[in-house]
Design an enzyme around this catalytic site. Structure first.
Site, PDB file in Angstrom:
ATOM      1  N   ALA A  66      35.629  -3.397  94.544  1.00  0.00           N
ATOM      2  CA  ALA A  66      35.710  -3.536  95.998  1.00  0.00           C
ATOM      3  C   ALA A  66      34.566  -4.395  96.513  1.00  0.00           C
ATOM      4  O   ALA A  66      33.404  -4.189  96.138  1.00  0.00           O
ATOM      5  CB  ALA A  66      35.674  -2.165  96.661  1.00  0.00           C
ATOM      6  N   CYS A 121      38.032   5.412  91.098  1.00  0.00           N
ATOM      7  CA  CYS A 121      37.005   5.124  92.105  1.00  0.00           C
ATOM      8  C   CYS A 121      36.219   6.395  92.435  1.00  0.00           C
ATOM      9  O   CYS A 121      36.806   7.429  92.773  1.00  0.00           O
ATOM     10  CB  CYS A 121      37.640   4.565  93.369  1.00  0.00           C
ATOM     11  SG  CYS A 121      36.422   4.214  94.668  1.00  0.00           S
ATOM     12  N   GLY A 167      33.171  -0.314  80.550  1.00  0.00           N
ATOM     13  CA  GLY A 167      31.866   0.325  80.693  1.00  0.00           C
ATOM     14  C   GLY A 167      30.808  -0.290  79.808  1.00  0.00           C
ATOM     15  O   GLY A 167      30.944  -0.307  78.581  1.00  0.00           O
ATOM     16  N   ASP A 168      29.761  -0.842  80.439  1.00  0.00           N
ATOM     17  CA  ASP A 168      28.583  -1.376  79.735  1.00  0.00           C
ATOM     18  C   ASP A 168      28.854  -2.631  78.910  1.00  0.00           C
ATOM     19  O   ASP A 168      28.139  -2.900  77.942  1.00  0.00           O
ATOM     20  CB  ASP A 168      27.940  -0.308  78.842  1.00  0.00           C
ATOM     21  CG  ASP A 168      27.315   0.830  79.622  1.00  0.00           C
ATOM     22  OD1 ASP A 168      27.176   0.691  80.850  1.00  0.00           O
ATOM     23  OD2 ASP A 168      26.970   1.868  79.017  1.00  0.00           O
ATOM     24  N   ARG A 221      30.526  -4.992  86.300  1.00  0.00           N
ATOM     25  CA  ARG A 221      29.263  -5.518  86.851  1.00  0.00           C
ATOM     26  C   ARG A 221      28.681  -6.653  86.033  1.00  0.00           C
ATOM     27  O   ARG A 221      27.929  -7.482  86.555  1.00  0.00           O
ATOM     28  CB  ARG A 221      28.258  -4.366  86.985  1.00  0.00           C
ATOM     29  CG  ARG A 221      28.615  -3.385  88.108  1.00  0.00           C
ATOM     30  CD  ARG A 221      27.718  -2.160  88.093  1.00  0.00           C
ATOM     31  NE  ARG A 221      27.937  -1.366  86.890  1.00  0.00           N
ATOM     32  CZ  ARG A 221      27.115  -0.411  86.470  1.00  0.00           C
ATOM     33  NH1 ARG A 221      25.997  -0.160  87.131  1.00  0.00           N
ATOM     34  NH2 ARG A 221      27.398   0.285  85.379  1.00  0.00           N
TER      35      ARG A 221
END
Length: 320
Positions: A18, A100, A201-202, A225
Site C-alpha cells: 500500500a 495485511c 519475507g526477508d 521492502r
C-alpha cells in the site's frame, strides 16, 4: 512458471504494498524483469460502493501485463460481486489479501484477521473462485501470533476451495514487519499443498532469493521492502538465479535518472501535488546510503515544486 492458465516469464514477483506499488513503480519493476506485479490492495467494500479511488487502483498499464489485482474484504458476497467486475479488467490474476497487519484493516476482520477464522477463509475463497474467470490466489501470513500458527491449515483450505496459488509471508501478524521471517513455515506449506507456493519475507538481494528457494522448495519468491527504491533487484536476482552472476549495483547517475523519470511518471499519473508528495518517500529509499542522503532527504520533504527537486537532485549527484 504458471499460475492457473497464466504463463509468467520468471518466478521473481513484486509484493503488493500500500502506498508503494502504484502503476509507475510497477512499470519500472517490470522493465527490470519482474515476473509478476501486484496492485496495491483494493477494498472490495470500496468498489462495492463505487468509490472511484478504489476502482483506479485496479488499473494496469499495458507495459506491466500480466499483472495481478489484490482485493481485501471479509464478506464473501461482496468479494464475489467485485470479482465479477474484475473479470472485465486487465488483471490476469485476482489475489485475496489475508496478510495485511494494519489495525485499520484487521479491526474490521479483514486482512490477517482472517487467519483467525478458517471457516470464513473457505467461504471467501470459494465465493471468489466461483465468480472469477481467471486464476485466484491468496496471500497469507504464518499466523495471527506464535500461539496460533496455522498457515498450513489456511493454505490447504485455499487449495481445496479452488485457489491456483498461495503466497506465504513468514511472519505472524503480531510481528508486523519486524524480526526475522520464518522460512520453515513456507517449506511446511509447500509440502502440504500441490498448488504453487510463493515465498515472501526477508528477500533483500540475489543471495537471499536463491537461499529461500533452496531452503523451502517454493515455486516463486516475492520481493517487498527489498524493492523499495530498488527496482533493479529483479534483474539482479534473475541474473543470479540463471547464471550465478552478481550484477553491478546501479550508479549514482542511474539512480538519479530513474528518480526523475519515476517522479515524472507519478505526476502524469496522479497530478503534480499528489505525485510529488508520494514521491518523497520513494526518493528517500532510492538515495539511502549515498553521501549526504539524510540532509538531502530533509530538504526534499519540504519541497513541493518538481523543478526545485530536480535541481537539488542534480546538485546531489555532483557530490557523489
Amino acid at each position: 512458471m504458471r499460475i492457473g492458465n497464466v504463463g509468467l516469464e520468471n518466478r521473481v514477483f513484486l509484493a503488493p504494498m500500500a502506498g508503494v506499488t502504484d502503476m509507475p513503480f510497477r512499470v519500472l519493476c517490470k522493465e527490470q524483469g519482474c515476473g509478476l506485479v501486484y496492485t496495491e490492495m483494493v477494498s472490495a467494500k470500496g468498489m462495492h460502493y463505487l468509490d472511484e479511488k478504489s476502482a483506479r487502483l485496479t488499473l494496469l498499464d499495458e507495459k506491466e501485463k500480466p499483472g495481478a489485482v489484490q482485493i481485501f474484504g471479509s464478506e464473501p458476497d461482496i468479494m464475489a460481486e467485485v470479482t465479477e467486475k474484475l473479470n472485465a479488467s486487465d488483471a490476469s490474476i485476482i489475489d485475496i489479501n489475508m496478510g495485511c497487519p494494519a489495525p485499520k484493516i484487521t479491526k474490521n476482520g479483514e486482512g490477517s484477521a482472517l487467519m483467525k477464522r478458517p471457516e470464513q477463509v473457505g467461504k471467501i475463497v470459494s465465493a471468489v473462485v466461483g465468480a472469477a474467470n481467471k486464476p485466484v490466489t491468496v496471500k497469507i501470513r504464518k499466523g495471527w501470533d506464535e500461539c496460533s500458527v496455522n498457515a498450513v491449515e489456511i493454505a490447504r483450505i485455499a487449495e481445496a476451495c479452488g485457489a491456483s496459488a498461495v503466497t506465504v509471508h513468514g511472519r505472524t501478524r503480531e510481528q508486523y514487519y519486524s524480526g526475522k521471517a520464518d522460512w520453515d513455515i513456507i517449506r511446511q506449506v509447500k509440502r502440504a499443498v500441490s498448488i504453487p507456493v510463493i515465498g515472501n519475507g526477508d528477500v533483500t538481494g540475489p543471495a537471499e532469493a536463491k537461499r529461500l528457494l533452496e531452503e523451502t522448495g517454493c515455486d516463486a519468491i516475492m520481493v517487498g521492502r527489498g524493492a523499495q527504491g530498488n527496482p533493479w533487484i529483479f534483474k539482479q536476482i534473475n541474473k543470479y538465479l540463471e547464471e550465478g552472476v552478481f550484477t553491478a549495483q546501479p550508479t549514482a547517475g542511474e539512480k538519479i535518472h530513474t528518480i526523475i523519470r519515476h517522479m515524472n511518471m507519478l505526476i502524469e499519473h496522479k497530478g503534480e501535488r499528489t505525485g510529488i508528495l508520494e514521491m518523497r518517500s520513494h526518493i528517500a529509499w532510492y538515495i539511502k546510503g549515498m553521501r549526504d542522503a539524510s540532509v538531502t532527504k530533509q530538504k526534499i520533504f519540504k519541497m513541493n515544486d518538481k523543478d526545485e527537486i530536480i535541481s537539488l537532485l542534480q546538485d546531489f549527484l555532483l557530490h557523489q
